[in-house]
Design a protein around this motif. Structure first.
Motif, short mmCIF file in Angstrom:
data_model
loop_
_atom_site.label_atom_id
_atom_site.label_comp_id
_atom_site.label_asym_id
_atom_site.label_seq_id
_atom_site.Cartn_x
_atom_site.Cartn_y
_atom_site.Cartn_z
N VAL A 6 43.01 36.44 44.61
CA VAL A 6 43.45 36.75 42.94
C VAL A 6 45.18 37.17 42.86
O VAL A 6 45.75 36.53 42.10
CB VAL A 6 42.26 37.38 42.22
N ALA A 7 45.72 38.01 43.64
CA ALA A 7 46.70 38.83 43.46
C ALA A 7 47.30 37.81 43.81
O ALA A 7 49.11 38.27 43.21
CB ALA A 7 47.07 39.88 44.49
N GLU A 8 47.53 37.10 44.82
CA GLU A 8 48.34 35.66 45.43
C GLU A 8 48.37 35.43 44.26
O GLU A 8 49.38 34.64 43.55
CB GLU A 8 48.36 35.27 46.60
N MET A 9 47.66 34.31 43.65
CA MET A 9 48.09 33.69 42.49
C MET A 9 48.26 33.73 41.59
O MET A 9 48.99 33.89 40.54
CB MET A 9 46.26 32.98 41.98
N ILE A 10 48.57 35.33 41.41
CA ILE A 10 49.05 35.85 40.39
C ILE A 10 49.85 36.36 39.86
O ILE A 10 51.07 35.78 39.47
CB ILE A 10 48.20 37.31 39.69
N ALA A 11 50.76 36.21 41.20
CA ALA A 11 52.61 36.75 41.99
C ALA A 11 52.42 34.95 41.59
O ALA A 11 53.61 34.76 41.13
CB ALA A 11 52.06 37.49 43.04
N ALA A 12 52.04 34.17 41.93
CA ALA A 12 52.25 33.14 42.38
C ALA A 12 52.65 32.32 40.59
O ALA A 12 54.02 31.52 40.08
CB ALA A 12 51.57 31.99 42.99
N LEU A 13 51.64 32.92 39.47
CA LEU A 13 51.92 31.88 38.50
C LEU A 13 52.80 32.70 37.29
O LEU A 13 53.92 32.40 37.08
CB LEU A 13 50.93 32.81 37.93
N ASP A 14 53.11 34.39 37.60
CA ASP A 14 54.54 34.87 37.38
C ASP A 14 55.56 34.34 38.01
O ASP A 14 56.44 34.21 36.73
CB ASP A 14 54.29 36.16 37.46
N LEU A 115 41.13 36.02 35.64
CA LEU A 115 40.70 36.38 36.71
C LEU A 115 41.00 37.30 37.70
O LEU A 115 39.94 37.93 38.58
CB LEU A 115 42.50 35.78 37.47
N ALA A 116 41.70 38.77 37.17
CA ALA A 116 41.65 39.51 37.51
C ALA A 116 40.08 40.27 37.40
O ALA A 116 39.78 41.32 38.12
CB ALA A 116 43.09 40.96 36.99
N SER A 117 40.26 40.09 36.32
CA SER A 117 38.23 40.62 35.92
C SER A 117 37.10 40.55 36.36
O SER A 117 36.10 40.14 36.25
CB SER A 117 38.52 40.68 34.21
N PHE A 118 37.92 39.06 37.30
CA PHE A 118 36.56 38.14 37.85
C PHE A 118 35.51 39.56 39.28
O PHE A 118 36.10 40.26 39.82
CB PHE A 118 36.19 37.16 38.46
N THR A 119 34.40 39.33 39.04
CA THR A 119 33.47 39.83 40.19
C THR A 119 33.86 38.93 41.73
O THR A 119 34.16 37.62 41.46
CB THR A 119 32.46 40.09 40.51
#
Length: 168
Positions: A6-14, A115-119
């Motif tokens: 998730v962190a990688e995807m968020i970084a990619a989105l940013d 995404l960051a809040s998903f379990t």
């Protein structure tokens, strides 16, 4: 703890958004991109936003243990998609470029927050994207946002004669 994927995807989105925002920002917001409609640079940003809003609805439904598919007009596949796109973009014709940018930014942030809040269980469970297709993890489905924005950016740059900017 946030999943590394998730962190990688968020970084990619940013990273993707920062690069694309700079390229879109260098263009005349009223430049014509598609004659049918007609669609301007501002309309393209609205179109990207609309589909990211649909994706957000899908993520939120998935998080609630449900599914979500975008409601399309009862037409052949391509005609339905064209009708949906035309209607939803025309509904935002009254937005200024600045308002379109605000919505574009806001929905992307909401996607990242969701995404960051998903379990871990929600992240592992496959979901069908709102536009259909094969089920995949929510993180993998999020890659569709990057693809969609890049696709329209390439077409936009080509249409307004600014194809010198490299798009990933």
């Amino acid at each position: 703890m946030q999943n590394a994927t998730v962190a990688e995807m968020i970084a990619a989105l940013d990273a993707d958004r920062a690069a694309n925002q700079a390229k879109f920002g260098a263009l005349d917001p009223n430049a014509l991109v598609y004659a049918d409609g007609p669609w301007t640079v501002t309309n393209i940003i609205c179109h990207i936003t609309i589909w990211e809003e649909e994706f957000l609805k899908g993520l939120q439904a998935h998080q609630a243990g449900q599914g979500y598919l975008t409601e399309m007009p009862d037409l052949e596949a391509e005609a339905a998609l064209n009708a949906f796109n035309g209607r939803t973009v025309s509904e935002r014709n009254n937005l200024s470029y600045e308002q379109a940018l605000e919505q574009w930014t806001s929905v992307r942030q909401q996607i990242k927050d969701t995404l960051a809040s998903f379990t871990p269980e929600q992240l592992a469970a496959p979901m069908v994207a709102p536009w259909g297709g094969e089920a995949a993890s929510p993180v993998a489905q999020t890659g569709g946002c990057i693809w969609h924005e890049g696709h329209h950016l390439k077409e936009t740059l080509a249409a307004v004669g600014n194809d010198s900017a490299q798009v990933g």
